[in-house]
Every structure is written in structure tokens, then in C-alpha cells.
Design an enzyme around this catalytic site. Structure first.
Site, PDB file in Angstrom:
ATOM      1  N   LEU A   1       6.617  39.123 -20.813  1.00 18.17           N
ATOM      2  CA  LEU A   1       7.514  40.161 -20.321  1.00 18.17           C
ATOM      3  C   LEU A   1       8.858  39.495 -20.051  1.00 18.17           C
ATOM      4  O   LEU A   1       8.928  38.499 -19.329  1.00 18.17           O
ATOM      5  CB  LEU A   1       6.943  40.785 -19.041  1.00 18.17           C
ATOM      6  CG  LEU A   1       7.501  42.126 -18.556  1.00 18.17           C
ATOM      7  CD1 LEU A   1       7.428  43.192 -19.638  1.00 18.17           C
ATOM      8  CD2 LEU A   1       6.745  42.592 -17.317  1.00 18.17           C
ATOM      9  N   ASP A   2       9.935  40.011 -20.646  1.00 14.40           N
ATOM     10  CA  ASP A   2      11.266  39.415 -20.493  1.00 14.40           C
ATOM     11  C   ASP A   2      11.620  39.208 -19.018  1.00 14.40           C
ATOM     12  O   ASP A   2      11.224  40.014 -18.163  1.00 14.40           O
ATOM     13  CB  ASP A   2      12.336  40.309 -21.124  1.00 14.40           C
ATOM     14  CG  ASP A   2      12.292  40.280 -22.647  1.00 14.40           C
ATOM     15  OD1 ASP A   2      11.653  39.373 -23.196  1.00 14.40           O
ATOM     16  OD2 ASP A   2      12.900  41.173 -23.266  1.00 14.40           O
ATOM     17  N   PRO A   3      12.387  38.151 -18.699  1.00 14.33           N
ATOM     18  CA  PRO A   3      12.811  37.927 -17.315  1.00 14.33           C
ATOM     19  C   PRO A   3      13.492  39.145 -16.686  1.00 14.33           C
ATOM     20  O   PRO A   3      13.281  39.437 -15.510  1.00 14.33           O
ATOM     21  CB  PRO A   3      13.783  36.749 -17.433  1.00 14.33           C
ATOM     22  CG  PRO A   3      13.293  35.995 -18.623  1.00 14.33           C
ATOM     23  CD  PRO A   3      12.813  37.050 -19.586  1.00 14.33           C
TER      24      PRO A   3
END
EC number: 5.4.99.25
Length: 301
Positions: free
Chosen positions: A37-39
Site C-alpha cells: 500500500l503506497d505511503p
């Protein structure tokens, strides 16, 4: 300790850091997440603990759902709010035009991942090349979008909210980018929340702070889901084999079924005894073959 933590990852934290923090809180050595999951994204991040890491593949190739916001009028290097502006547009899309093109983004379609992504290019991740100033030309690949809905449109601030349901490999940032290009107004993601990863749902997810509190109560069932939680779609054989047969499976030996057994063939099944995990097995021509063996001594709870 083994099982799953349905973590509600906060915005601004990498998936790798989230896993490390969970390991520290639970005092475990082995853990891994089922899908990056992207930052800048928040929401569901399933984390496998201990022996549950052996069934992580069953939590990856599943349906995923997202809520996201697209800001119209700009295109950015990262296709999200972190990137630099590379192009602008004064055009403001209308609801009718947005709804008109949505069907073009549903089904099996070709998608080019963002330049700032974890896709490998000659053994190097694309975002590493992009950060070093190199041009990144990624090939398109087929992805499967199950549903895309326009939830709301803020005309004053020129942004729109969407709901997306898809299979693995879909980049929401690419969806936003391509929507903007097709509408002629450009666009990038300003907010992204994952609300589902297979059987894991946002409504049941817990934050890191909640995990700390629940762990201190010493009640594992309050924060840890069982190993088999991601195996609900495959055949489960509990107390199906004799003690001797279970011992053979644990030692990696095949079992030949006699005529008393109804099952003759099964691509994949989950074997347990007394609900304690034993192995993931395949059954072909009445021969049971252990594919993944679990080194556990008792129930997680």
C-alpha cells in the site's frame, strides 16, 4: 504466535515500516504483508504473523477495493500529490462526461504503471530510476477492473471521489491519470484508502495504537485472526486423517487413500487436526501430497 493482523495503515507510512512496527509490538521475528500500500495511502494492510506467512499467496490474488479522490487540472510525475507538476489544464470536466467514459475503465484493460512504482526494470525498481532522473518507459500490462463508480464531484474545487473494485496489479494512480487524459483535463490522486483485500475489510481493521492496547490485554483473539482466515475458499479437512497419517504429512510424506475415503482428487486443500493447522495439500489419484507444512504445536488463541 501465528495468524493475521488486519491493520489499518495510516497515511504517510510505508508498508514495510508498518510490518516492522507490528513485529515490534507483538515481539515476533517473522511477518509480512499481503500487497503493498503506497505511503500516501491508508487503509487495509493484511499482515501475516509467523507460520501464517506460508499462506500469504492466498491473500494476494484477491479482490481489492479502494476509495480515492482525483484532483483535476494537473498531471504530476508520481500521479499523486507528492510529485512535481509536469502539465496543466484549465478544462473542468462535467459529471456527464465523467460517467460517459467510466465504462472504458471497467473490465480487462491495458494499463501502464506509474513511473514512480515498484515495477522492476532490468532488475531495478522503476521509482529508483525515476528518482535518479532517468526516463522510465514502462510497458502496458493487462489488469482487471471489476467496478468503477463516481461517488461525488466537487465543482468548486475541481475534484471527484471514486470507488474502485479490482483484482491484483491495478494502480489507482494510473486510473486517475488515464481518466484525466481521456477527459482532456488531466488529473492525479490526492487521497487513497483501501477498504478491502479479499476477506479483510476496513470496518474490522485495527490501528497500530489499537494493536498496542489489545496486545497488552493478552487476549490474542481480539487482534489476531486465525491462519485459515485466508483459506476459506479452499476445501478444509479437519480431523479427517488418522494420527499416523497426520504424522506422515508433518514429515513431508505422501498418504495413499484407501477405498474408505470419498475424496479422490482435490487441487488444493487445508488439513488440520483439532483445528490446529497441519498442511496445505493436494490430492491426485487418491494420493495426498503435502505442499506447505505448518510448524505449530497448538491453537493460536
Amino acid at each position: 504466535m501465528y495468524g493475521w493482523v488486519n491493520l489499518d495503515k495510516p497515511c504517510g507510512m510505508s508498508s514495510a515500516l508498518a510490518v516492522n512496527l507490528v513485529k515490534r509490538i507483538l515481539n515476533v521475528k517473522k511477518a509480512g504483508h499481503a500487497g503493498t500500500l503506497d505511503p500516501l495511502a491508508s487503509g487495509v494492510l493484511p499482515i501475516a504473523i509467523g507460520e501464517a506467512t506460508k499462506v500469504m499467496p492466498y491473500a494476494v490474488d484477491v479482490i481489492k477495493s479502494y476509495l480515492f479522490t482525483v484532483q483535476w487540472g494537473e498531471q504530476r510525475t508520481t500521479d499523486d500529490a507528492e510529485g512535481e507538476i509536469v502539465d496543466k489544464s484549465d478544462m473542468i470536466p462535467c459529471v456527464e462526461n465523467i460517467k460517459k467514459i467510466i465504462p472504458d475503465f471497467i473490465g480487462l484493460l491495458k494499463q501502464v504503471p506509474p513511473s514512480f512504482s515498484a515495477v522492476h526494470v532490468n532488475g531495478v525498481r522503476a521509482f529508483e530510476l525515476a528518482r535518479s532522473g532517468q526516463d522510465v518507459n514502462l510497458s502496458s500490462r493487462f489488469v482487471d477492473v471489476l467496478e468503477l463508480k463516481l461517488l461525488s464531484f466537487d465543482v468548486e474545487n475541481n475534484k471527484a471521489d471514486f470507488y474502485l473494485s479490482c483484482r491484483k496489479g491495478v494502480y489507482v494512480r494510473s486510473i486517475a491519470r488515464d481518466l484525466g487524459i481521456k477527459l482532456g483535463c488531466l488529473g492525479y490522486v490526492t487521497k487513497l484508502q483501501r477498504v478491502r483485500v479479499g476477506c479483510f475489510r476496513k470496518k474490522n481493521a485495527i490501528t497500530l495504537e489499537m494493536l498496542k492496547t489489545l496486545y497488552s490485554t493478552n487476549c490474542k483473539s481480539s487482534y489476531l485472526l486465525p491462519l485459515w482466515y485466508v483459506l476459506q475458499d479452499i476445501k478444509h479437512l479437519n480431523n479427517f486423517f488418522s494420527e499416523l497419517e497426520i504424522k506422515k504429512l508433518k514429515n513431508g510424506q505422501n498418504i495413499e487413500l484407501n477405498n474408505l475415503y470419498v475424496i479422490r482428487n482435490c487441487d488444493i486443500c487445508y488439513v488440520s487436526t483439532g483445528n490446529v493447522p497441519v498442511a496445505i495439500c493436494s490430492i491426485v489419484n487418491s494420493v495426498v501430497r503435502p505442499v506447505r507444512i505448518f510448524n505449530v504445536r497448538g491453537l493460536v488463541f
